[in-house]
Design a protein around this motif. Structure first.
Motif, PDB file in Angstrom:
ATOM      1  N   TRP A  85     -51.858   9.803 -12.035  1.00 37.83           N
ATOM      2  CA  TRP A  85     -52.728   8.648 -12.306  1.00 37.83           C
ATOM      3  C   TRP A  85     -53.605   8.243 -11.121  1.00 37.83           C
ATOM      4  O   TRP A  85     -54.312   7.240 -11.179  1.00 37.83           O
ATOM      5  N   GLN A  86     -53.496   8.974 -10.000  1.00 40.24           N
ATOM      6  CA  GLN A  86     -54.376   8.806  -8.823  1.00 40.24           C
ATOM      7  C   GLN A  86     -54.277   7.467  -8.112  1.00 40.24           C
ATOM      8  O   GLN A  86     -55.023   7.228  -7.156  1.00 40.24           O
ATOM      9  N   ARG A  87     -53.413   6.564  -8.553  1.00 38.79           N
ATOM     10  CA  ARG A  87     -53.357   5.274  -7.859  1.00 38.79           C
ATOM     11  C   ARG A  87     -52.063   4.529  -8.165  1.00 38.79           C
ATOM     12  O   ARG A  87     -51.405   4.822  -9.171  1.00 38.79           O
ATOM     13  N   ILE A  88     -51.730   3.624  -7.318  1.00 37.10           N
ATOM     14  CA  ILE A  88     -50.668   2.642  -7.598  1.00 37.10           C
ATOM     15  C   ILE A  88     -51.169   1.305  -7.052  1.00 37.10           C
ATOM     16  O   ILE A  88     -51.583   1.216  -5.890  1.00 37.10           O
ATOM     17  N   ASP A  89     -51.177   0.299  -7.915  1.00 42.32           N
ATOM     18  CA  ASP A  89     -51.694  -1.017  -7.527  1.00 42.32           C
ATOM     19  C   ASP A  89     -50.612  -2.085  -7.438  1.00 42.32           C
ATOM     20  O   ASP A  89     -50.759  -3.053  -6.704  1.00 42.32           O
ATOM     21  N   ILE A  90     -49.566  -1.907  -8.239  1.00 45.18           N
ATOM     22  CA  ILE A  90     -48.544  -2.956  -8.356  1.00 45.18           C
ATOM     23  C   ILE A  90     -47.166  -2.309  -8.212  1.00 45.18           C
ATOM     24  O   ILE A  90     -46.866  -1.325  -8.894  1.00 45.18           O
ATOM     25  N   THR A 130     -45.101   3.792  -1.202  1.00 43.75           N
ATOM     26  CA  THR A 130     -46.309   3.452  -1.974  1.00 43.75           C
ATOM     27  C   THR A 130     -47.420   2.843  -1.119  1.00 43.75           C
ATOM     28  O   THR A 130     -48.525   2.605  -1.620  1.00 43.75           O
ATOM     29  N   LEU A 131     -47.134   2.622   0.156  1.00 45.76           N
ATOM     30  CA  LEU A 131     -48.073   1.864   0.991  1.00 45.76           C
ATOM     31  C   LEU A 131     -49.461   2.501   1.074  1.00 45.76           C
ATOM     32  O   LEU A 131     -50.483   1.799   0.981  1.00 45.76           O
ATOM     33  N   ALA A 132     -49.499   3.817   1.220  1.00 46.57           N
ATOM     34  CA  ALA A 132     -50.814   4.478   1.332  1.00 46.57           C
ATOM     35  C   ALA A 132     -51.615   4.255   0.048  1.00 46.57           C
ATOM     36  O   ALA A 132     -52.810   3.945   0.087  1.00 46.57           O
ATOM     37  N   ALA A 133     -50.949   4.392  -1.095  1.00 50.01           N
ATOM     38  CA  ALA A 133     -51.639   4.186  -2.381  1.00 50.01           C
ATOM     39  C   ALA A 133     -52.070   2.734  -2.526  1.00 50.01           C
ATOM     40  O   ALA A 133     -53.177   2.447  -3.003  1.00 50.01           O
ATOM     41  N   LEU A 134     -51.206   1.794  -2.122  1.00 52.17           N
ATOM     42  CA  LEU A 134     -51.552   0.367  -2.230  1.00 52.17           C
ATOM     43  C   LEU A 134     -52.744   0.050  -1.327  1.00 52.17           C
ATOM     44  O   LEU A 134     -53.650  -0.690  -1.716  1.00 52.17           O
ATOM     45  N   ARG A 135     -52.746   0.620  -0.116  1.00 53.13           N
ATOM     46  CA  ARG A 135     -53.873   0.372   0.799  1.00 53.13           C
ATOM     47  C   ARG A 135     -55.156   0.946   0.208  1.00 53.13           C
ATOM     48  O   ARG A 135     -56.226   0.329   0.297  1.00 53.13           O
ATOM     49  N   ALA A 136     -55.049   2.126  -0.413  1.00 57.08           N
ATOM     50  CA  ALA A 136     -56.232   2.745  -1.019  1.00 57.08           C
ATOM     51  C   ALA A 136     -56.729   1.896  -2.185  1.00 57.08           C
ATOM     52  O   ALA A 136     -57.933   1.803  -2.435  1.00 57.08           O
ATOM     53  N   SER A 137     -55.788   1.261  -2.876  1.00 58.74           N
ATOM     54  CA  SER A 137     -56.153   0.409  -4.007  1.00 58.74           C
ATOM     55  C   SER A 137     -56.890  -0.837  -3.524  1.00 58.74           C
ATOM     56  O   SER A 137     -57.759  -1.383  -4.197  1.00 58.74           O
ATOM     57  N   GLY A 140     -56.363  -6.616  -4.614  1.00 57.62           N
ATOM     58  CA  GLY A 140     -55.809  -6.543  -5.964  1.00 57.62           C
ATOM     59  C   GLY A 140     -54.461  -5.856  -5.976  1.00 57.62           C
ATOM     60  O   GLY A 140     -53.758  -5.902  -6.983  1.00 57.62           O
ATOM     61  N   ALA A 141     -54.096  -5.219  -4.850  1.00 60.74           N
ATOM     62  CA  ALA A 141     -52.769  -4.607  -4.787  1.00 60.74           C
ATOM     63  C   ALA A 141     -51.724  -5.698  -4.572  1.00 60.74           C
ATOM     64  O   ALA A 141     -51.985  -6.709  -3.917  1.00 60.74           O
ATOM     65  N   SER A 142     -50.546  -5.461  -5.128  1.00 62.41           N
ATOM     66  CA  SER A 142     -49.537  -6.515  -5.097  1.00 62.41           C
ATOM     67  C   SER A 142     -48.129  -5.939  -5.142  1.00 62.41           C
ATOM     68  O   SER A 142     -47.862  -4.990  -5.880  1.00 62.41           O
ATOM     69  N   ILE A 143     -47.266  -6.512  -4.331  1.00 63.53           N
ATOM     70  CA  ILE A 143     -45.844  -6.142  -4.338  1.00 63.53           C
ATOM     71  C   ILE A 143     -45.059  -7.372  -4.786  1.00 63.53           C
ATOM     72  O   ILE A 143     -45.281  -8.472  -4.257  1.00 63.53           O
ATOM     73  N   ILE A 144     -44.157  -7.175  -5.762  1.00 58.05           N
ATOM     74  CA  ILE A 144     -43.311  -8.281  -6.210  1.00 58.05           C
ATOM     75  C   ILE A 144     -41.859  -7.836  -6.076  1.00 58.05           C
ATOM     76  O   ILE A 144     -41.446  -6.844  -6.671  1.00 58.05           O
ATOM     77  N   ASN A 145     -41.112  -8.559  -5.267  1.00 60.26           N
ATOM     78  CA  ASN A 145     -39.708  -8.246  -5.066  1.00 60.26           C
ATOM     79  C   ASN A 145     -38.853  -9.191  -5.891  1.00 60.26           C
ATOM     80  O   ASN A 145     -39.057 -10.406  -5.854  1.00 60.26           O
ATOM     81  N   ASN A 146     -37.911  -8.627  -6.644  1.00 65.27           N
ATOM     82  CA  ASN A 146     -37.002  -9.482  -7.394  1.00 65.27           C
ATOM     83  C   ASN A 146     -35.848  -9.865  -6.479  1.00 65.27           C
ATOM     84  O   ASN A 146     -34.955  -9.071  -6.224  1.00 65.27           O
ATOM     85  N   ALA A 147     -35.908 -11.079  -5.959  1.00 68.33           N
ATOM     86  CA  ALA A 147     -34.809 -11.579  -5.121  1.00 68.33           C
ATOM     87  C   ALA A 147     -33.824 -12.269  -6.048  1.00 68.33           C
ATOM     88  O   ALA A 147     -33.246 -11.631  -6.939  1.00 68.33           O
ATOM     89  N   GLY A 180     -51.009  -8.627   4.425  1.00 60.55           N
ATOM     90  CA  GLY A 180     -52.081  -9.532   3.993  1.00 60.55           C
ATOM     91  C   GLY A 180     -53.461  -9.088   4.469  1.00 60.55           C
ATOM     92  O   GLY A 180     -54.431  -9.105   3.681  1.00 60.55           O
ATOM     93  N   PRO A 181     -53.590  -8.694   5.748  1.00 58.30           N
ATOM     94  CA  PRO A 181     -54.912  -8.265   6.220  1.00 58.30           C
ATOM     95  C   PRO A 181     -55.494  -7.092   5.435  1.00 58.30           C
ATOM     96  O   PRO A 181     -56.715  -6.907   5.395  1.00 58.30           O
ATOM     97  N   ASP A 182     -54.627  -6.294   4.787  1.00 57.67           N
ATOM     98  CA  ASP A 182     -55.105  -5.171   3.958  1.00 57.67           C
ATOM     99  C   ASP A 182     -55.411  -5.613   2.523  1.00 57.67           C
ATOM    100  O   ASP A 182     -55.752  -4.775   1.676  1.00 57.67           O
ATOM    101  N   GLY A 183     -55.214  -6.894   2.244  1.00 53.64           N
ATOM    102  CA  GLY A 183     -55.471  -7.390   0.882  1.00 53.64           C
ATOM    103  C   GLY A 183     -54.319  -7.133  -0.067  1.00 53.64           C
ATOM    104  O   GLY A 183     -54.462  -7.275  -1.280  1.00 53.64           O
ATOM    105  N   ILE A 184     -53.174  -6.725   0.490  1.00 58.84           N
ATOM    106  CA  ILE A 184     -52.001  -6.488  -0.369  1.00 58.84           C
ATOM    107  C   ILE A 184     -51.160  -7.761  -0.385  1.00 58.84           C
ATOM    108  O   ILE A 184     -50.655  -8.195   0.654  1.00 58.84           O
ATOM    109  N   ARG A 185     -51.037  -8.376  -1.551  1.00 59.33           N
ATOM    110  CA  ARG A 185     -50.221  -9.587  -1.648  1.00 59.33           C
ATOM    111  C   ARG A 185     -48.757  -9.213  -1.855  1.00 59.33           C
ATOM    112  O   ARG A 185     -48.447  -8.240  -2.547  1.00 59.33           O
ATOM    113  N   VAL A 186     -47.885  -9.975  -1.221  1.00 63.90           N
ATOM    114  CA  VAL A 186     -46.447  -9.702  -1.320  1.00 63.90           C
ATOM    115  C   VAL A 186     -45.726 -11.010  -1.635  1.00 63.90           C
ATOM    116  O   VAL A 186     -45.868 -11.994  -0.905  1.00 63.90           O
ATOM    117  N   ASN A 187     -44.988 -11.012  -2.725  1.00 65.70           N
ATOM    118  CA  ASN A 187     -44.266 -12.213  -3.145  1.00 65.70           C
ATOM    119  C   ASN A 187     -42.907 -11.823  -3.717  1.00 65.70           C
ATOM    120  O   ASN A 187     -42.674 -10.648  -4.047  1.00 65.70           O
TER     121      ASN A 187
END
Ligand code: NAD
Length: 266
Positions: A85-90, A130-137, A140-147, A180-187
């Motif tokens: 699929w050439q990408r990973i965003d989430i 997944t970091l390289a793919a997220l940075r390329a995305s 709009g890239a986002s990581i959600i951790n289920n705590a 954050g500076p790469d535009g990847i949100r993490v919550n």
């Protein structure tokens, strides 16, 4: 604001039809994302059934088995997704382990280790892969951790789980500062009580002498200010979709309780 068309999401811990992982995959797919559902090899058959359910819903799913504690397996799975699929965003780091409950002195070294390996290193492994793919995305890239609410307050009798989930919240906040500076949100999402396989298996840890499980389940529900009920997995999934979506474009580094007002701890 919640349109995820064109995005690719990878979600761990999706084998159970009633689990938060599959509910999140369903909801992300309903918002337009292509979804990669993953779980342990022992869940391979169930995972294929979940994939078919997603297809029937009109989604574009991929299923692959990987143990999140196995860095090589995680890297291989990520490479397969990117090749296709050439990408990973989430990334939804949802897989979890809640063994090792009981009095502090009764928790084995193995249970402490497994809690750390799955709940913390599992997130480290997939996030690094997944970091390289997220940075390329990019934006709009986002990581959600289920705590868990056990990542924000103490739950008696769950020391190994609680310590590992506090680490998940700490990791989430640290990654937010770095990515954050790469535009990847993490919550992180912090569910309270959800009637999944894991949620049901935890009920017995809170059972009082002479109490049957149905009574324990009801007593726990009565502690929840909102309607005195357990959450549906879909209610956690809705928060996951929100955090993944443009609607949360300035929400970053939070540990969001989705717990009906339940507030455990000291
Ligand atoms: N159910 C609750 O009340 C509750 C409350 C707070 C937080 N959570 C968290 O929600 C997440 C999902 O749990 P759930 O309640 O949907 O239960 P669940 O049992 O349906 O999901 C957990 C999944 O993680 C998978 N898993 C475990 N170890 C793994 C590994 N090493 N590699 C890959 N997958 C692995 C399991 O196979 C399972 O499918 C977990 O992180 C859990 O800690 C659940």
């Amino acid at each position: 604001m919640k349109d995820l068309s064109g995005k690719v999401a990878i979600i761990t811990g999706c084998a159970s039809a009633e689990g938060i992982g599959f509910a999140s995959a369903r909801a992300l797919a309903a918002a337009g994302a292509k979804v990669v559902i993953t779980d342990l090899e022992q869940g391979a058959q169930a995972l294929q059934e979940r994939r078919e359910e997603l297809e029937a819903q009109g989604a574009t799913p991929m299923a692959c088995t990987m143990d999140v504690t196995d860095r090589e397996a995680v890297s291989d799975a990520v490479a397969t997704v990117v090749a296709q699929w050439q990408r990973i965003d989430i990334v939804v780091n949802n897989a979890g382990y809640a063994g090792g409950a009981g009095a502090f002195e009764s928790i084995s070294q193995a249970a402490w280790q497994r809690s750390w390996d799955v709940n913390v290193m599992g997130i480290v492994n997939l996030t690094q892969a997944t970091l390289a793919a997220l940075r390329a995305s990019g934006r709009g890239a986002s990581i959600i951790n289920n705590a868990s609410l056990a990542g924000t307050g103490a739950i008696a009798g769950m020391a190994a789980y609680t310590a590992s989930k506090f680490a998940v919240v700490g990791l989430t906040k640290c990654l937010a500062t770095e990515l954050g500076p790469d535009g990847i949100r993490v919550n992180a999402v912090c569910p309270g009580m959800v009637l999944t396989d894991m949620g049901r298996s935890e009920i017995r840890f809170f059972q009082r002498a002479g109490e049957d499980l149905a009574t324990t389940e009801k007593r726990l529900a009565e502690e929840v200010p909102l309607e005195e009920r357990w959450a549906e997995a879909e209610e956690i999934a809705a928060a996951v979709v929100f955090l993944a979506s443009p609607a949360a474009s300035y929400v970053h580094g939070v540990a969001l309780p989705v717990a009906g007002g339940l507030a455990p701890g000291l």
